[in-house]
Motif scaffolding. Structure first.
Motif, mmCIF file in Angstrom:
data_model
loop_
_atom_site.group_PDB
_atom_site.id
_atom_site.type_symbol
_atom_site.label_atom_id
_atom_site.label_comp_id
_atom_site.label_asym_id
_atom_site.label_seq_id
_atom_site.Cartn_x
_atom_site.Cartn_y
_atom_site.Cartn_z
ATOM 1 N N GLU A 1 0.849 -1.181 0.000
ATOM 2 C CA GLU A 1 0.000 0.000 0.000
ATOM 3 C C GLU A 1 0.884 1.230 0.000
ATOM 4 O O GLU A 1 1.914 1.275 0.696
ATOM 5 N N ILE A 2 0.477 2.219 -0.802
ATOM 6 C CA ILE A 2 1.308 3.394 -1.014
ATOM 7 C C ILE A 2 0.518 4.648 -0.689
ATOM 8 O O ILE A 2 -0.571 4.866 -1.231
ATOM 9 N N GLN A 3 1.071 5.450 0.200
ATOM 10 C CA GLN A 3 0.515 6.763 0.531
ATOM 11 C C GLN A 3 1.465 7.826 -0.005
ATOM 12 O O GLN A 3 2.655 7.815 0.327
ATOM 13 N N LEU A 4 0.960 8.704 -0.836
ATOM 14 C CA LEU A 4 1.790 9.776 -1.380
ATOM 15 C C LEU A 4 1.679 11.031 -0.519
ATOM 16 O O LEU A 4 0.610 11.337 0.019
ATOM 17 N N ARG A 5 2.786 11.737 -0.401
ATOM 18 C CA ARG A 5 2.815 13.024 0.285
ATOM 19 C C ARG A 5 3.479 14.044 -0.631
ATOM 20 O O ARG A 5 4.683 14.023 -0.836
ATOM 21 N N GLY A 6 2.649 14.916 -1.195
ATOM 22 C CA GLY A 6 3.166 15.945 -2.076
ATOM 23 C C GLY A 6 3.772 17.095 -1.293
ATOM 24 O O GLY A 6 3.346 17.389 -0.176
ATOM 25 N N CYS A 7 4.740 17.735 -1.891
ATOM 26 C CA CYS A 7 5.384 18.902 -1.272
ATOM 27 C C CYS A 7 5.207 20.122 -2.178
ATOM 28 O O CYS A 7 4.495 21.062 -1.839
ATOM 29 N N SER A 8 5.829 20.105 -3.334
ATOM 30 C CA SER A 8 5.633 21.214 -4.264
ATOM 31 C C SER A 8 4.307 21.088 -5.000
ATOM 32 O O SER A 8 3.758 22.089 -5.467
ATOM 33 N N THR A 9 3.766 19.859 -5.115
ATOM 34 C CA THR A 9 2.422 19.659 -5.660
ATOM 35 C C THR A 9 1.457 19.568 -4.482
ATOM 36 O O THR A 9 1.803 19.876 -3.354
ATOM 37 N N ARG B 1 -0.703 18.185 -1.362
ATOM 38 C CA ARG B 1 -0.238 17.322 -0.276
ATOM 39 C C ARG B 1 -0.672 15.865 -0.457
ATOM 40 O O ARG B 1 0.088 14.944 -0.151
ATOM 41 N N ASP B 2 -1.899 15.626 -0.932
ATOM 42 C CA ASP B 2 -2.426 14.267 -1.033
ATOM 43 C C ASP B 2 -2.019 13.551 -2.316
ATOM 44 O O ASP B 2 -2.398 12.402 -2.521
ATOM 45 N N GLY B 3 -1.286 14.229 -3.177
ATOM 46 C CA GLY B 3 -0.848 13.590 -4.413
ATOM 47 C C GLY B 3 -1.948 13.381 -5.429
ATOM 48 O O GLY B 3 -1.813 12.531 -6.323
ATOM 49 N N VAL B 4 -3.053 14.125 -5.313
ATOM 50 C CA VAL B 4 -4.165 13.958 -6.251
ATOM 51 C C VAL B 4 -3.685 14.231 -7.674
ATOM 52 O O VAL B 4 -3.025 15.231 -7.939
ATOM 53 N N GLY B 5 -4.018 13.314 -8.576
ATOM 54 C CA GLY B 5 -3.587 13.418 -9.964
ATOM 55 C C GLY B 5 -2.298 12.690 -10.271
ATOM 56 O O GLY B 5 -1.943 12.525 -11.448
ATOM 57 N N ALA B 6 -1.589 12.241 -9.229
ATOM 58 C CA ALA B 6 -0.333 11.512 -9.454
ATOM 59 C C ALA B 6 -0.622 10.122 -10.007
ATOM 60 O O ALA B 6 -1.626 9.494 -9.672
ATOM 61 N N ARG B 7 0.271 9.635 -10.834
ATOM 62 C CA ARG B 7 0.162 8.302 -11.430
ATOM 63 C C ARG B 7 1.308 7.447 -10.879
ATOM 64 O O ARG B 7 2.471 7.862 -10.913
ATOM 65 N N VAL B 8 0.978 6.263 -10.408
ATOM 66 C CA VAL B 8 1.951 5.391 -9.759
ATOM 67 C C VAL B 8 2.105 4.104 -10.565
ATOM 68 O O VAL B 8 1.106 3.477 -10.949
ATOM 69 N N ARG B 9 3.353 3.729 -10.798
ATOM 70 C CA ARG B 9 3.686 2.497 -11.517
ATOM 71 C C ARG B 9 4.491 1.604 -10.581
ATOM 72 O O ARG B 9 5.544 2.004 -10.089
ATOM 73 N N VAL B 10 3.977 0.400 -10.329
ATOM 74 C CA VAL B 10 4.624 -0.543 -9.420
ATOM 75 C C VAL B 10 5.146 -1.721 -10.230
ATOM 76 O O VAL B 10 4.388 -2.372 -10.969
ATOM 77 N N LEU B 11 6.434 -2.016 -10.088
ATOM 78 C CA LEU B 11 7.067 -3.106 -10.822
ATOM 79 C C LEU B 11 7.545 -4.164 -9.836
ATOM 80 O O LEU B 11 8.309 -3.879 -8.916
ATOM 81 N N TRP C 1 4.264 12.771 -10.573
ATOM 82 C CA TRP C 1 3.487 13.762 -9.835
ATOM 83 C C TRP C 1 2.727 14.663 -10.798
ATOM 84 O O TRP C 1 3.150 14.877 -11.939
ATOM 85 N N ILE C 2 1.605 15.173 -10.332
ATOM 86 C CA ILE C 2 0.842 16.084 -11.178
ATOM 87 C C ILE C 2 1.716 17.296 -11.498
ATOM 88 O O ILE C 2 2.371 17.864 -10.624
ATOM 89 N N GLY C 3 1.798 17.625 -12.763
ATOM 90 C CA GLY C 3 2.667 18.723 -13.171
ATOM 91 C C GLY C 3 3.909 18.265 -13.883
ATOM 92 O O GLY C 3 4.615 19.078 -14.480
ATOM 93 N N THR D 1 4.983 5.158 2.792
ATOM 94 C CA THR D 1 4.715 6.566 2.492
ATOM 95 C C THR D 1 5.846 7.115 1.639
ATOM 96 O O THR D 1 7.016 7.040 2.017
ATOM 97 N N LEU D 2 5.494 7.645 0.464
ATOM 98 C CA LEU D 2 6.477 8.190 -0.461
ATOM 99 C C LEU D 2 6.313 9.704 -0.503
ATOM 100 O O LEU D 2 5.259 10.220 -0.866
ATOM 101 N N VAL D 3 7.363 10.401 -0.108
ATOM 102 C CA VAL D 3 7.330 11.853 -0.024
ATOM 103 C C VAL D 3 7.962 12.445 -1.273
ATOM 104 O O VAL D 3 9.067 12.049 -1.680
ATOM 105 N N GLU D 4 7.276 13.392 -1.871
ATOM 106 C CA GLU D 4 7.781 14.042 -3.073
ATOM 107 C C GLU D 4 9.133 14.689 -2.780
ATOM 108 O O GLU D 4 9.306 15.401 -1.795
#
Length: 303
Positions: free
Chosen positions: A214-222, A224-234, A275-277, A293-296
């Motif tokens: 399970e992955i929780q994103l934490r945006g900084c410059s984008t 905070r919740d990472g809305v719009g981010a696309r995640v690829r898991v390999l 990240w979005i942007g 938790t993955l921090v931008e």
């Protein structure tokens, strides 16, 4: 959702008994409505539906986000498969996705991998909005059971509502659903809002064995919740995609914490976050079977 994988967020809109809209993001703050030309405006019969809820996910793990739309009684819901060629295909009948929900009004819906086999299943909330429909219709009812569809490797969906415990036995008139790992044990649970009744909470007690992350994103410059981010898991031969959305299902929001079933795979090689942007970061060898938790800004930039 980014339906065309071009790095910007597009917008899918359901319109009750009218054609659906799909707004393609052209960049620079401009959008173009492409519902008709992409095949998303109508179902395979060319019909507009009594649209209720919607969710998107890559159900067949081909790298393209697909859409599922719930509908009114006497109408099939629609599974729109993203071809990756700029159009969607109605594969509802071919995959048998929600065929048995035809008599009922469908509302909230969500993709989630309930058994961690690396294939996203579907949960559908059912229930008529007319509380006296039982008096003059023999084909549907106000209070009915909800539906769980198991995804068989992206080829078929099988209704397993009768075989997954007593949680789906009650007949209620349900509306919204929320899907998330409520007890942090690595599988997805369900919260259901019912009309004129208390909500229902379904704890997932599936047999352990398959792995997950399970992955929780934490945006900084984008954001905070990472809305719009696309995640690829390999993970070895398995590649999965997911996006963080700010709304899902029917008038609902859930699932900011992304869940990936890994089946028998015990490790994750890397996670790539777009990240979005625009910026893309790589996080190497995160541990499986836990929340990460993955921090931008803390990953390795990829150009």
């Amino acid at each position: 959702m980014d339906y065309d994988n071009d790095g910007d967020t597009d917008i899918a809109v359901l319109n009750d008994v009218r054609e659906n809209f799909l707004f393609e993001n052209l960049g620079g703050g401009k959008f173009r409505e492409v519902g008709l030309v992409t095949g998303f405006a109508y179902n395979a019969d060319g019909m507009a539906l009594g649209s209720m809820g919607i969710d998107c996910a890559d159900y067949d793990n081909d790298g393209w986000l697909d859409l599922f739309q719930t509908s009114y009684s006497g109408e099939l819901p629609v599974l729109y498969r993203n071809s990756g060629l700029g159009f969607f295909e109605d594969v509802t009948r071919a995959t048998e996705a929600g065929i048995k929900t035809y008599p009922h009004v469908n509302w909230g819906v969500g993709f989630a991998d309930f058994d961690n086999d690396a294939c996203r299943d579907l949960f559908i909330a059912n229930g008529h909005l007319q509380d006296n429909i039982d008096r003059y219709s023999g084909s549907t009812a106000h209070e009915v059971r909800n539906t769980l569809l198991m995804n068989l490797r992206g080829r078929k969906f099988v209704d397993v509502s009768d075989a997954c415990g007593d949680g789906l036995l009650p007949k209620l008139s349900s509306r919204g659903v929320g899907l998330d790992d409520l007890d942090n044990d690595g599988d997805i649970d369900v919260v259901i809002l019912n009309s004129r009744r208390e909500p229902t909470i379904l704890r997932n007690d599936s047999q352990p064995g398959n792995h997950w992350i399970e992955i929780q994103l934490r945006g900084c410059s984008t954001n905070r919740d990472g809305v719009g981010a696309r995640v690829r898991v390999l993970s070895g031969d398995l590649v999965q995609y997911e996006e963080v959305h700010s709304g899902r299902g029917y008038q609902g929001h859930f699932g900011s914490r992304l869940h990936f079933g890994l089946a028998h795979r015990q490790r994750v090689d890397r996670v790539e976050v777009r990240w979005i942007g625009g910026g893309v970061e790589v996080f190497e060898n995160p541990l499986a079977d836990r929340l990460v938790t993955l921090v931008e800004g803390s990953g390795r930039n990829r150009r």
